[in-house]
Design a protein around this motif. Sequence first.
Motif, mmCIF file in Angstrom:
data_model
loop_
_atom_site.group_PDB
_atom_site.id
_atom_site.type_symbol
_atom_site.label_atom_id
_atom_site.label_comp_id
_atom_site.label_asym_id
_atom_site.label_seq_id
_atom_site.Cartn_x
_atom_site.Cartn_y
_atom_site.Cartn_z
ATOM 1 N N GLN A 66 -47.226 -19.925 6.935
ATOM 2 C CA GLN A 66 -46.130 -19.452 6.098
ATOM 3 C C GLN A 66 -46.610 -18.846 4.783
ATOM 4 N N GLU A 67 -47.690 -19.377 4.221
ATOM 5 C CA GLU A 67 -48.164 -18.849 2.944
ATOM 6 C C GLU A 67 -48.745 -17.445 3.088
ATOM 7 N N GLN A 68 -49.044 -17.017 4.324
ATOM 8 C CA GLN A 68 -49.577 -15.667 4.544
ATOM 9 C C GLN A 68 -48.469 -14.646 4.811
ATOM 10 N N ILE A 69 -47.223 -15.115 4.935
ATOM 11 C CA ILE A 69 -46.094 -14.188 5.073
ATOM 12 C C ILE A 69 -45.625 -13.867 3.647
ATOM 13 N N VAL A 70 -46.061 -12.726 3.136
ATOM 14 C CA VAL A 70 -45.893 -12.422 1.711
ATOM 15 C C VAL A 70 -44.599 -11.676 1.411
ATOM 16 N N PHE A 71 -43.912 -11.200 2.467
ATOM 17 C CA PHE A 71 -42.660 -10.464 2.234
ATOM 18 C C PHE A 71 -41.763 -10.645 3.435
ATOM 19 N N ARG A 72 -40.472 -10.892 3.159
ATOM 20 C CA ARG A 72 -39.445 -10.907 4.187
ATOM 21 C C ARG A 72 -38.329 -9.969 3.759
#
Length: 300
Positions: free
Chosen positions: A215-221
């Motif tokens: 989750q910490e590597q998903i920087v934009f949603r």
Amino acid sequence: MDAHIDNWNEIRTAWMVARHGSLSAAAAALGVHHATVLRHVNALEDRLGVRLFQRHSRGYTPTDAGQTLLQVATTTAEQFDLLRYRVRSPDAAITGKLIVTTLPEFADSLVPLIASFHRDHPGTQIELLADNRRLRLEYGEAHISIRAGPAPTEPDNISRPLGQASIALFASADYIARFGKPAMHEDTRGHRYISLLRVDPRYRPFVWVEETVPQEQIVFRGGTIQAIRAAAKAGMGIAPLITWELSREPGLVALLPPPDDWIAPLWLVTHRDNHRTPKVQAIYEFFLRELGAKNRSTSK
């Protein structure tokens, strides 16, 4: 056995039995006596030397040969409809409202095509509905639908394959210069990813991102595919995008071939009642030609 099929009436009759499931329903649709329907079916089966239907108390069910006939006859009927349209109305004006529906993931990619169609037919007013719901063509919610997934099964809809919709991981040239390319899909370490705010379980690529990437590597949603694409183009991270984007966005680079479950058949669908109208015929042919060519070019 060398069977010569030269009687379209018999084929059309058998096609209607396959569509409606009984002699009486086919007879009503054709406006003939059910004995005529039975005679045509028997004559065609004798000529072909195969059974086209399993007879049972509930009606007629197509055999494998009957299913093949159903597919071929459907395509043939479409061609006859198109021939009638072209012969009777070679100069018919293409005007009025046209409602096109597709999944939100495809909507942006269709806009340039729709603009090109409108330049050729300025008398049209086109609405593009991007919706995950499958709109009901028989209720007039749309004139034409571009769908992904299994073949449509509605009996009164006309469907043609458009190739495949492929989704791959994309990133900008700037991102690649800074972080490199993953060697495989599982090679997520050291990379940044982009996802949707709300992930539809049917949309496998974003499900994969949420389930595989820390989750910490998903920087934009983002809330829309447009936002996802813009973030990828800005170099924020890696995003699943339709492979059509490769031709629309030269700043984006496809990183890896899509897995099998990221590829879905694409279909062009109209309702039989609207299919014969000049405006629907015009945009139907246009999408078959243009989207078919787009799929061929991106599959090379």
